[in-house]
Design a protein around this motif. Structure first.
Motif, PDB file in Angstrom:
ATOM      1  N   ASN A  86      16.333   1.395  73.890  1.00 31.38           N
ATOM      2  CA  ASN A  86      15.836   0.489  73.252  1.00 31.38           C
ATOM      3  C   ASN A  86      14.366   0.292  73.777  1.00 31.38           C
ATOM      4  OD1 ASN A  86      18.040  -0.772  71.757  1.00 31.38           O
ATOM      5  ND2 ASN A  86      18.976  -0.568  73.958  1.00 31.38           N
ATOM      6  N   GLY A 103      10.300   1.158  70.978  1.00 30.74           N
ATOM      7  CA  GLY A 103       9.280   0.076  70.855  1.00 30.74           C
ATOM      8  C   GLY A 103       7.757   0.615  71.441  1.00 30.74           C
ATOM      9  N   THR A 130      11.338  -4.844  72.621  1.00 30.26           N
ATOM     10  CA  THR A 130      12.604  -4.165  71.929  1.00 30.26           C
ATOM     11  C   THR A 130      13.647  -4.001  72.874  1.00 30.26           C
ATOM     12  OG1 THR A 130      11.631  -1.913  72.253  1.00 30.26           O
ATOM     13  CG2 THR A 130      11.184  -3.151  70.270  1.00 30.26           C
ATOM     14  N   LEU A 133      11.199  -1.898  62.517  1.00 29.16           N
ATOM     15  CA  LEU A 133      11.573  -1.705  63.846  1.00 29.16           C
ATOM     16  C   LEU A 133      12.661  -2.548  64.382  1.00 29.16           C
ATOM     17  CD1 LEU A 133      10.238  -0.854  66.672  1.00 29.16           C
ATOM     18  CD2 LEU A 133       9.088  -3.284  66.873  1.00 29.16           C
ATOM     19  N   ALA A 134      13.014  -3.671  63.633  1.00 27.40           N
ATOM     20  CA  ALA A 134      14.086  -4.368  63.865  1.00 27.40           C
ATOM     21  C   ALA A 134      15.510  -3.588  63.442  1.00 27.40           C
ATOM     22  CB  ALA A 134      14.215  -5.540  63.027  1.00 27.40           C
ATOM     23  N   THR A 167      15.968  -0.672  66.106  1.00 24.82           N
ATOM     24  CA  THR A 167      16.435  -1.010  67.369  1.00 24.82           C
ATOM     25  C   THR A 167      17.903  -2.054  67.639  1.00 24.82           C
ATOM     26  OG1 THR A 167      14.757  -2.930  67.435  1.00 24.82           O
ATOM     27  CG2 THR A 167      14.072  -1.078  68.486  1.00 24.82           C
ATOM     28  N   ARG A 213      17.208 -10.430  69.818  1.00 29.60           N
ATOM     29  CA  ARG A 213      16.015 -10.412  70.864  1.00 29.60           C
ATOM     30  C   ARG A 213      15.625 -11.808  70.920  1.00 29.60           C
ATOM     31  NH1 ARG A 213      17.742  -5.416  69.358  1.00 29.60           N
ATOM     32  NH2 ARG A 213      16.655  -3.688  70.614  1.00 29.60           N
ATOM     33  N   SER A 233      11.614 -11.612  75.054  1.00 27.36           N
ATOM     34  CA  SER A 233      10.608 -10.932  74.240  1.00 27.36           C
ATOM     35  C   SER A 233       9.578 -11.897  73.752  1.00 27.36           C
ATOM     36  CB  SER A 233      11.360 -10.625  72.723  1.00 27.36           C
ATOM     37  OG  SER A 233      12.295  -9.899  72.932  1.00 27.36           O
ATOM     38  N   TYR A 245       9.595  -9.825  64.317  1.00 29.74           N
ATOM     39  CA  TYR A 245      10.797  -9.080  64.831  1.00 29.74           C
ATOM     40  C   TYR A 245      11.925  -9.858  65.525  1.00 29.74           C
ATOM     41  CZ  TYR A 245      13.003  -5.836  68.130  1.00 29.74           C
ATOM     42  OH  TYR A 245      13.931  -5.102  69.023  1.00 29.74           O
ATOM     43  N   THR A 256      15.690 -10.123  64.104  1.00 31.57           N
ATOM     44  CA  THR A 256      17.109  -9.897  64.937  1.00 31.57           C
ATOM     45  C   THR A 256      17.869 -11.201  65.275  1.00 31.57           C
ATOM     46  OG1 THR A 256      15.887 -10.149  67.183  1.00 31.57           O
ATOM     47  CG2 THR A 256      15.853  -8.017  65.980  1.00 31.57           C
TER      48      THR A 256
END
Length: 403
Positions: A101, A105, A126, A298-299, A302, A334, A338, A361, A365
């Motif tokens: 993870n 990132g 991430t 990205l979400a 990850t 997250r 974060s 992001y 999530t």
């Protein structure tokens, strides 16, 4: 002053009443109220429909208390011995978690051409799941007593403890403070975590004896006061307040832990709702569109790596396929760490696009995570898993020997 106070009461009263209605609406449709609370925060924050001006400071403090209460309540579910055993058994899972993870990132930052400082920040963003959100999801879904829950908590605790080391290093690097200052801050964090762990494990029973379960009012004030005090001291020493609160919960045992869980539950629900609203309030919706597609990509990536993390950790603990999937899906959101890490990037002038990307992001999530965590409860998903388990069992059977 009096006018400000009346506006504050109006804003907080309207907000809490609205959250109550949203929570009721969400449960009627089988949804977690967390995404609704976040969207409410977006609607009433900076750039929203009706900004809440008078109550933002109060909500910010309430949000901190919310995270602390979520974590102390998780700690109350487990003893110090269980924590140590889980940490020992989950250490490999923690390493897998970091690799699966944090690296995506960092790679994403380099792909966007943001440099190594942004890569360090985005790796942290991430890597770490939201203990606060996940604690609330497990409670809402009635999974605190499930077999996979200790595995989830072990991964979360390892992440939170890792943050006690990561944050001082990241702060020193971003501030250009040098290796010596970074190592001294890290040393204080390490000593603090070890000291609190030792006290929790060796003297937890003695601490519990000082508190009486016969007087609910005194018990409430004692447990809440001790939790806030330890969390505050941990924060001052550059260790996560969440880690301090969790270890207080671990230290309390027996009837004290049982009764403390009962009396703290309403407070946890109140301040947890405030925490999720505050996260939305601190986000300006106007900053989101430009970074929405990269944040979404990205979400998705990850969230899949978190599912794989939970799956592998639960499999290593000997948990069946349904529990592995529940563990993986629960770890996706997250949240608070974060946001803290993204805040460091803003303070020290890392690429200006990083903060809105991180916000988008985390929102993706934290909105989709609680909804996806419910998948294992649906009949069609259970049937799918059952067929998959049946196919795996058939494949594992030895072939009949030829006559």
């Amino acid at each position: 002053m009096e006018h400000h106070t009346t506006i504050l009461l109006i804003e907080i009263g309207a907000l809490l009443f609205g959250l109550g209605m949203l929570g009721r609406l969400g449960r009627r449709f089988g949804l977690s109220p967390i995404p609704l609370y976040l969207l409410a925060g977006l609607a009433f924050g900076s750039g929203g429909i009706v900004p809440l001006s008078a109550s933002q400071e109060f909500i910010g403090i309430g949000a901190q208390i919310g995270v602390i209460l979520l974590l102390v309540m998780l700690g109350l579910e487990y003893s110090a011995d269980e924590l140590v055993d889980n940490l020992r058994s989950a250490a490999p899972a923690g390493l897998i978690d970091m690799v699966l993870n944090a690296l995506p990132g960092a790679a994403f930052a380099f792909l966007l051409g943001w440099g190594w400082q942004a890569a360090l920040v985005l790796a942290g963003i991430t890597w770490v799941s939201s203990s606060g959100v996940i604690a609330k999801v497990l409670s809402d879904l009635g999974r605190v007593g499930n077999r996979e829950t200790p595995v989830i908590l072990s991964v979360l605790v390892i992440e939170d403890l890792a943050m006690a080391f990561y944050l001082p290093i990241a702060t020193a690097v971003l501030a250009g403070a040098g290796v010596v200052n970074g190592l001294s801050t890290l040393g204080v964090a390490v000593v603090t975590v070890i000291a609190v762990l030792v006290v929790a494990i060796r003297y937890g029973r003695e601490i519990s004896r000082f508190m009486s379960v016969k007087d609910p009012e005194a018990l409430l004030l004692s447990v809440l006061g001790l939790t806030l005090f330890v969390a505050g001291v941990a924060g001052e020493l550059k260790v996560s307040e969440a880690v301090g609160a969790f270890l207080v919960g671990i230290a309390l045992s027996g009837p004290v832990a049982h009764h403390a869980t009962q009396i703290l539950s309403p407070l946890r629900d109140l301040f947890a709702a405030v925490f999720f609203v505050f996260f939305g309030l601190s986000t300006d919706p106007a900053d989101m569109p430009a970074v929405l597609l990269p944040a979404l990509g990205l979400a998705v990536l990850t969230m899949l790596t978190k599912v794989l993390t939970g799956y592998l950790a639960a499999r290593r603990a000997g948990i069946a396929l349904p529990g592995r999937l529940r563990a993986g899906l629960a770890l996706m959101p997250r949240g608070e760490f974060s946001v803290v890490i993204a805040g460091l990037a803003v303070v020290y002038g890392v690429d200006p696009r990083l903060a809105p990307l991180a916000t988008a992001y985390v929102l993706i999530t934290v909105v989709s995570g609680p909804m996806l965590a419910r998948l294992p409860d649906y009949r069609w998903f259970k049937n799918l898993v059952r067929r998959r388990m049946s196919a795996m069992q058939q494949a594992a059977k030895p072939l009949p020997s030829p006559e």
